[in-house]
Design a protein around this motif. Structure first.
Motif, short mmCIF file in Angstrom:
data_model
loop_
_atom_site.label_atom_id
_atom_site.label_comp_id
_atom_site.label_asym_id
_atom_site.label_seq_id
_atom_site.Cartn_x
_atom_site.Cartn_y
_atom_site.Cartn_z
N VAL A 149 0.83 -1.20 0.00
CA VAL A 149 0.00 0.00 0.00
C VAL A 149 0.87 1.25 0.00
N GLY A 186 1.38 3.41 -3.12
CA GLY A 186 0.88 4.78 -3.10
C GLY A 186 1.94 5.77 -3.57
N THR A 235 -9.72 -3.57 3.88
CA THR A 235 -9.23 -2.33 3.27
C THR A 235 -7.74 -2.40 3.00
N TRP A 245 -6.51 -2.25 -0.78
CA TRP A 245 -5.66 -1.18 -1.29
C TRP A 245 -4.31 -1.70 -1.77
N LEU A 290 -5.40 -2.40 -5.16
CA LEU A 290 -5.98 -1.23 -5.83
C LEU A 290 -4.93 -0.20 -6.22
N PHE A 291 -4.03 0.16 -5.30
CA PHE A 291 -3.07 1.22 -5.60
C PHE A 291 -2.14 0.84 -6.76
N SER A 344 -13.04 -1.61 -2.89
CA SER A 344 -11.93 -1.28 -3.79
C SER A 344 -12.28 -1.64 -5.23
N LYS A 394 -14.93 3.87 3.00
CA LYS A 394 -14.05 3.00 2.23
C LYS A 394 -14.06 3.39 0.75
N TYR A 434 -12.38 7.44 0.76
CA TYR A 434 -10.93 7.60 0.88
C TYR A 434 -10.23 7.44 -0.47
N VAL A 435 -10.80 6.65 -1.36
CA VAL A 435 -10.21 6.54 -2.70
C VAL A 435 -10.41 7.86 -3.44
N LEU A 471 -7.89 10.30 -2.18
CA LEU A 471 -6.57 10.11 -2.78
C LEU A 471 -6.34 11.11 -3.92
#
Length: 710
Positions: free
Chosen positions: A207, A211, A284, A288, A291-292, A327, A517, A520-521, A524
């Motif tokens: 993550v 990120g 989460t 992530w 996802l990231f 996500s 949840k 927060y995306v 970002l």
């Protein structure tokens, strides 16, 4: 619970094996990427393989050691086959330590590494055994017991698809692959703490370093990307203002959930990403972790024209639903926005689209503030009409996209879309639809998981004030950054608008709070706009010394709430499982069959479910209600079996109860008829505080109705 030395070695070996397979596959799938992205993506591939291969084989073999051995063989064959094909076509990327060391030389990575090490410390601190007790931290006190119940029940019972050990007979539809990775390590003999912590160490790195790569790719400038990374992971609003009085700061380090980023009495709920999202919420964290990197690849595919990355993104997207459904939804929204961006660019609509987007920013804030006033006073903040409105807006958006695509296909220009976005969609649906049909849609169909709701958890706060005090000065900086952004930058950041819109009108779980949840995306992307906005303001300061002082003051203001919250978590310690819980669970592990169902009270820190992996009649409503599960029948049945055991023989049979636990918890929750239990069932365990009875001698015992809900 307590593994052996050989089990620890087996745990480490299996985790390392899948990581090596993943890194090797990254050399095949991502030959054009640099060594650092390949290493990161390879680690993610390895974790996904360890989550998915045993799960797929468990459909046929159960979640057993044989399924894992076969998964290791399958991973070996898959990796070897990919390497052979890549070498044949000269597509195997070289691995160069010199190139990797050059990338790792970036000074900003020191901060990323430091935060990851601190996160690893928090993980260890949140799960400690001492003096026959297990301690958690503040953030994990609520959620950890539930995740442990998923981990231990899957490893001990081996049933697949798994059921809730907290509600026997009901399929586990929570995205359990975030816990099954620990179940796999626990199954091969690892210590429970080792199995719990090791995958979290890896996911935390994926993550945080993912990120770092993502923000760099989104912003195109190294320093601004790092600033956005800081704003995201050290997020915090104006909650610190509520502690500026005598003894206020000390309350942060002594109170329970009295932090600048989580102060519910003042409706400060925009919690810190590291402490309150990644640490306690494993779905989460692991979501992530996929996802990231997927967003990083998607950004490269769209804005750097690396079209060969679309199939890889499809593989990652298709793996997401049962790792973290939110996500998966967030990635789908980002894909929809960036597909729209590309279509507008192809049809020379970009300038008009950006102007429209920038107009909607202030107009949207005014509209949302007015809507809050109207809806709250008319009692319509929870309404099916809001769901219909959101669906209508999404349909209009989809209609616009489809219209542009049809125009291109009609003009003979459709093949590029088919070979990029079409390929991504096809691979994603092929992998994701079976998961959604098997688990997600079944849970959503209960009727409490999807509904219209306005304004997240703004409550009685004014809409603008709520987000200002929660997001802090990041909010106006992001607003300024979006308004002043160049078209290309606005196109990169605008997924925040679509995500925020949907999350403000539709809820996807019974708990209002859980929409964060998704939010927060979106946040970002707002951090990217905020970093641009802050840098634009600082560039107007001509004096270099004044600029440095201004930048330093801005970072103190923007991150102080987060730093204090992190400090609180580092010293927080709460007893999760007390004296005797470990010895009871040790007895249960050694003497009770894995499928045994134990009658207990509904405490959230239930050692039987969390540590022994056995099922209980009814777990904590704080878990079951927010998963949308029908638990009230079992809840009432548990009360009757404790208070009227003689009259509840049919319930014992119908629910398949094998054992009854009576401890101080049960005595305080129910008026337990201990005399009747003593006459009906023999004691098999008694430590002076906890008594375990074996249920026997009931007519019809062991019937096929075992575990059914009443």
């Amino acid at each position: 619970m307590i593994g052996s030395f050989s089990g620890a070695l087996a745990t480490l070996a299996m985790l390392l094996f899948f990581q090596v397979c993943g890194v090797t596959l990254a050399r095949v799938l991502l030959p054009q990427e640099g060594p650092a992205p390949r290493l990161l993506l390879g680690s993610v591939f390895g974790s996904v393989l360890l989550q998915w291969l045993p799960a797929l084989l468990a459909f046929f073999l159960g979640f057993t050691l044989n399924a894992h051995l076969l998964a290791i063989l399958l991973a070996s064959l898959l990796t070897a086959g990919a390497v052979i094909l890549a070498r044949k076509h000269n597509r195997l990327a070289p691995f160069s330590l010199r190139q990797l060391s050059g990338v790792l030389g970036h000074s900003s990575l020191v901060a990323v590494l430091a935060l990851w090490l601190f996160f690893c410390f928090l993980v260890l601190h949140s799960f400690r055994w001492a003096d026959g007790r297990i301690y958690s931290s503040q953030a994990t006190f609520g959620d950890m017991a539930m995740h442990l119940s998923f981990i231990t029940s899957l490893a001990r019972q081996g049933t697949f698809p798994p059921n809730y050990s907290l509600l026997p007979g009901v399929r586990l539809s929570y995205p359990f692959l975030s816990d099954s990775i620990s179940s796999s390590l626990y199954l091969v003999g690892g210590d429970l703490r080792l199995a719990y912590c090791l995958p979290m160490f890896l996911a935390g790195a994926q993550v945080m370093f993912g990120g770092w790569l993502l923000f760099r790719a989104l912003m195109g400038r190294r320093q601004r990307g790092f600033l956005a990374w800081l704003l995201f992971f050290f997020n915090g609003g104006l909650g610190l203002l509520y502690f500026f009085h005598a003894g206020g700061l000390s309350r942060i380090f002594t109170g329970f959930y009295q932090t600048p980023t989580n102060l519910s009495e003042k409706n400060v709920r925009w919690v810190n990403v590291v402490v309150d999202m990644l640490l306690p919420q494993r779905a989460t964290l692991f979501g992530w972790a996929v996802l990231f990197p997927a967003l990083y690849l998607l950004c490269r595919a769209v804005f750097a024209q690396k079209r060969s990355l679309f199939p890889v993104i499809g593989l990652l997207a298709g793996a997401l639903p049962m790792i973290h459904t939110h996500s998966f939804l967030a990635l789908a929204l980002v894909c929809g926005v960036w597909l729209t961006v590309e279509l507008c660019r192809a049809h020379q609509l970009s300038q008009r689209a950006v102007r429209l987007g920038k107009f909607l920013l202030p107009a949207g804030l005014v509209l949302m503030t007015a809507l809050q006033y109207i809806l709250t006073r008319s009692g319509l903040e929870n309404s099916s009409g809001l769901l219909i409105f959101a669906c209508g807006a999404l349909c209009l958006w989809a209609g616009f996209v489809i219209t542009l695509l049809v125009m291109d296909f009609t003009a003979g220009k459709g093949r590029p879309w088919l070979m990029s976005w079409g390929l991504l969609l096809g691979i994603t649906l092929l992998l994701a639809v079976p998961q959604l049909l098997t688990w997600t849609f079944q849970q959503v169909s209960t009727g409490s998981m999807l509904r219209g709701h306005f304004g997240w958890i703004t409550g009685e706060d004014n809409y603008l004030w709520f987000y200002l005090k929660n997001l802090g000065f990041t909010a106006p900086l992001a607003f300024f950054g979006l308004l002043t952004a160049k078209p290309e930058a606005f196109a990169r950041y605008c997924p925040a608008l679509a995500i925020w819109f949907l999350a403000e009108f539709v809820e996807f779980q019974p708990n209002d709070y859980d929409n964060n949840k998704l939010l927060y995306v979106g946040f970002l992307f707002l951090c990217c706009a905020a970093a641009d906005g802050l840098c634009s303001l600082l560039e107007r300061v001509r004096d270099q010394r004044a600029k440095l002082w201004s930048a330093g003051a801005a970072m103190v203001v923007l991150t102080s709430s987060a730093l204090l919250t992190m400090g609180r978590e580092a010293v927080a310690s709460y007893e999760l499982f007390g004296d005797g819980a470990l010895s009871l669970c040790q007895y249960i592990e050694e003497n009770l069959e894995p499928s045994a169902i134990v009658l207990t009270d509904q405490r959230h820190n239930n050692e039987v479910a969390s540590l022994s992996g056995r099922s209980v009649v009814c777990g904590s409503p704080s878990y079951l209600f927010y998963h949308g599960l029908p638990y009230t029948g079992n809840e009432e049945a548990a009360r009757k079996m404790y208070e009227e055991p003689e009259a509840s023989r049919e319930l014992f049979i119908r629910l398949g109860v094998d054992y009854v636990l009576v401890s101080d918890f049960e005595r305080s929750s129910f008026t337990v008829d201990t005399d009747a239990l003593e006459q009906m069932f023999p004691r098999v365990f008694d430590d002076g505080c906890r008594i375990l009875y074996r249920v026997e001698g009931l007519s019809g015992e062991g019937s096929s109705g075992k575990g059914d809900t009443p």
